[in-house]
Design a protein around this motif. Sequence first.
Motif, short mmCIF file in Angstrom:
data_model
loop_
_atom_site.label_atom_id
_atom_site.label_comp_id
_atom_site.label_asym_id
_atom_site.label_seq_id
_atom_site.Cartn_x
_atom_site.Cartn_y
_atom_site.Cartn_z
N GLY A 49 -0.78 2.98 0.53
CA GLY A 49 -0.59 4.19 1.35
C GLY A 49 0.50 4.03 2.40
O GLY A 49 1.63 3.66 2.09
N GLY A 109 13.87 -0.25 -10.59
CA GLY A 109 15.01 0.13 -9.75
C GLY A 109 14.55 0.74 -8.44
O GLY A 109 13.40 1.14 -8.28
N ILE A 133 8.81 -1.25 -17.41
CA ILE A 133 7.82 -1.65 -18.40
C ILE A 133 6.99 -0.41 -18.75
O ILE A 133 6.44 0.24 -17.85
CB ILE A 133 6.91 -2.78 -17.84
N ASP A 177 11.46 -4.79 -12.59
CA ASP A 177 11.51 -3.65 -11.66
C ASP A 177 12.36 -2.53 -12.23
O ASP A 177 13.45 -2.76 -12.74
CB ASP A 177 12.07 -4.10 -10.30
N ALA A 235 9.12 1.41 -0.42
CA ALA A 235 9.52 0.39 0.57
C ALA A 235 10.98 0.54 0.99
O ALA A 235 11.38 0.04 2.04
CB ALA A 235 9.28 -1.01 0.00
N MET A 258 7.16 -0.44 10.22
CA MET A 258 6.29 -0.78 11.35
C MET A 258 5.16 -1.69 10.88
O MET A 258 4.64 -1.53 9.78
CB MET A 258 5.72 0.49 11.97
N ARG A 301 11.62 3.89 -4.69
CA ARG A 301 10.78 2.82 -4.12
C ARG A 301 10.38 3.21 -2.70
O ARG A 301 11.23 3.41 -1.84
CB ARG A 301 11.60 1.54 -4.13
N GLY A 323 1.98 -0.34 3.40
CA GLY A 323 2.32 -1.39 2.43
C GLY A 323 3.12 -2.53 3.00
O GLY A 323 2.94 -3.69 2.61
N ILE A 324 4.01 -2.24 3.94
CA ILE A 324 4.82 -3.32 4.52
C ILE A 324 3.93 -4.17 5.42
O ILE A 324 3.87 -5.39 5.29
CB ILE A 324 6.04 -2.74 5.24
N LEU A 325 3.21 -3.49 6.29
CA LEU A 325 2.26 -4.19 7.15
C LEU A 325 1.33 -5.10 6.34
O LEU A 325 1.09 -6.25 6.69
CB LEU A 325 1.44 -3.14 7.92
C1 FAD Z 1 8.33 7.85 4.88
C2 FAD Z 1 7.55 6.55 4.74
C3 FAD Z 1 7.44 5.69 5.83
C4 FAD Z 1 6.71 4.52 5.70
N1 FAD Z 1 6.62 3.67 6.78
C5 FAD Z 1 5.89 2.54 6.68
C6 FAD Z 1 5.79 1.65 7.80
O1 FAD Z 1 6.38 1.88 8.85
N2 FAD Z 1 5.03 0.53 7.65
C7 FAD Z 1 4.36 0.24 6.49
O2 FAD Z 1 3.65 -0.77 6.44
N3 FAD Z 1 4.45 1.07 5.42
C8 FAD Z 1 5.19 2.20 5.49
N4 FAD Z 1 5.27 3.05 4.42
C9 FAD Z 1 4.47 2.76 3.23
C10 FAD Z 1 5.13 1.73 2.35
O3 FAD Z 1 6.47 2.10 2.08
C11 FAD Z 1 4.35 1.61 1.03
O4 FAD Z 1 2.99 1.40 1.28
C12 FAD Z 1 4.88 0.41 0.24
O5 FAD Z 1 6.26 0.58 -0.01
C13 FAD Z 1 4.14 0.24 -1.07
O6 FAD Z 1 4.73 -0.87 -1.70
P1 FAD Z 1 4.70 -1.07 -3.27
O7 FAD Z 1 5.45 -2.31 -3.55
O8 FAD Z 1 3.28 -0.95 -3.74
O9 FAD Z 1 5.43 0.22 -3.86
P2 FAD Z 1 6.97 0.60 -3.85
O10 FAD Z 1 7.62 0.15 -2.60
O11 FAD Z 1 7.05 2.04 -4.21
O12 FAD Z 1 7.58 -0.26 -5.05
C14 FAD Z 1 7.15 -0.06 -6.37
C15 FAD Z 1 8.20 -0.64 -7.29
O13 FAD Z 1 7.68 -0.63 -8.63
C16 FAD Z 1 8.71 -0.23 -9.51
N5 FAD Z 1 8.07 0.32 -10.72
C17 FAD Z 1 7.29 1.43 -10.81
N6 FAD Z 1 6.89 1.60 -12.08
C18 FAD Z 1 7.43 0.57 -12.81
C19 FAD Z 1 7.38 0.19 -14.18
N7 FAD Z 1 6.68 0.90 -15.08
N8 FAD Z 1 8.07 -0.91 -14.59
C20 FAD Z 1 8.79 -1.65 -13.69
N9 FAD Z 1 8.86 -1.33 -12.37
C21 FAD Z 1 8.19 -0.24 -11.93
C22 FAD Z 1 9.52 0.80 -8.73
O14 FAD Z 1 10.83 0.90 -9.26
C23 FAD Z 1 9.49 0.19 -7.32
O15 FAD Z 1 10.61 -0.67 -7.12
C24 FAD Z 1 6.05 4.20 4.48
C25 FAD Z 1 6.21 5.04 3.38
C26 FAD Z 1 6.96 6.21 3.50
C27 FAD Z 1 7.13 7.10 2.29
#
Ligand code: FAD
Length: 369
Positions: free
Chosen positions: A327, A41, A183, A39, A47, A53, A45, A330-332
């Motif tokens: 989008g 960092g 990475i 990761d 999340a 929600m 992020r 993601g948490i849901l």
């Molecule tokens: C304001 C806001 C409110 C939201 N509210 C909700 C909600 O209420 N309920 C819900 O379900 N979703 C919600 N979301 C959406 C949700 O946050 C995202 O859909 C979800 O976080 C996506 O998860 P992910 O793990 O794919 O990405 P992320 O959470 O962005 O995590 C990606 C990770 O990959 C790492 N990474 C990236 N590139 C590399 C690399 N090359 N090498 C190593 N590590 C890397 C990053 O450091 C990061 O830690 C919200 C989003 C926002 C912006």
Amino acid sequence: MADNSGSATGLLAVIGGGVIGLTCALAAADAGWRVRVFDAGAEHRAAWVAAGMLGSLGEGHPGEDELLALSTESVRRWPQLLSRLGGHSVLAAADSLFVAASSADAEHLDTLADFVWARRPRAQDDLRRVGPTEIRRLESAVSSRLHSGYLAIGEGAVDNRRLLAALREALLAAGGEVIERRISDLAELADADDILVAAGLGTSALVPEVSLHAAKGEILRLRRTTWSVPPPTHVVRARMHGRAVYLVPRQDGVVVGATQYEPFDETAFAPDVGGVTDLLSDAVDLMPGLRTYELAEAGAGMRPCSVDGLPIIRRIDERVLVATGHGRNGILLAPYTAHVVLDVLRGAAGRRTVGATNASDAINQGVSR
Ligand SMILES: Cc1cc2nc3c(=O)[nH]c(=O)nc-3n(C[C@H](O)[C@H](O)[C@H](O)COP(=O)(O)OP(=O)(O)OC[C@H]3O[C@@H](n4cnc5c(N)ncnc54)[C@H](O)[C@@H]3O)c2cc1C
């Protein structure tokens, strides 16, 4: 989530320690894989800034039939994930209250409810109309001038930051590793038998055939003071004169969210003054007692969106698979995603969840999360 039905097949490298990467990593570790998460960092992020929600009923936007089905399926899987994380108080609310400030706002909510009821026959039990008196009985600190609303039973929320910590802790306890390292090329992971790219918006840089765009969102964290009314006990999702705003309880206050729009610059993570102003103004209209809270944090994040608004969960080649594009959900959708990723890892046909809705349409509808 523990599942030992599949045959363990060596080392799984997971790129991304957000909610998707960690949930999939934990499911794979429970199923017998040796798991190593890389990761870059927490700084950007999604999340980390999210509200947490877990909405399926409230996520029923006309035209998003497939997303509603996936959301419903994922909500069904959440209790199992929560019990796997046992002992961690990650649950922030059990139910949601949808409220409308005006008759026009109420019409908007009615359209959403009609859509959900038409597609989910049993949703009549989980989503019911409430008038102003019942709204104030359920949440005494919200404005006395609200028009009407809906109570969505079982549509709760988690504390996103506690969730990330609990997932990481459970993964380490299950024998997984988490390594802080960006990475830049999949070739760096030559010793992995399988690679899951779950790097949110960072996925396209590693797997160019995955097309993503950002939907920026401002979000606030308000802290209760000794003089404040308590935070709500429900997630309160409001339509205030055409604009969406929500309040999600936390132990020490409330999360207020969120704007949603296509940013000019996907690297501009500072919150816009306009977005923060709108959220504050709508939040105190909705719950006047929030005026005595402290503004603990104003942040912004980039939601990783796919072209059709549905998550991309599929195999790219013999060694590489992706899980991204979640989008606003993601948490849901994390437990559902982990389930599909395990299927794909075990050799079920690589699949991509497809749908009719375009993510930009969702953004332009003003869907807020
Ligand atoms: C304001 C806001 C409110 C939201 N509210 C909700 C909600 O209420 N309920 C819900 O379900 N979703 C919600 N979301 C959406 C949700 O946050 C995202 O859909 C979800 O976080 C996506 O998860 P992910 O793990 O794919 O990405 P992320 O959470 O962005 O995590 C990606 C990770 O990959 C790492 N990474 C990236 N590139 C590399 C690399 N090359 N090498 C190593 N590590 C890397 C990053 O450091 C990061 O830690 C919200 C989003 C926002 C912006």
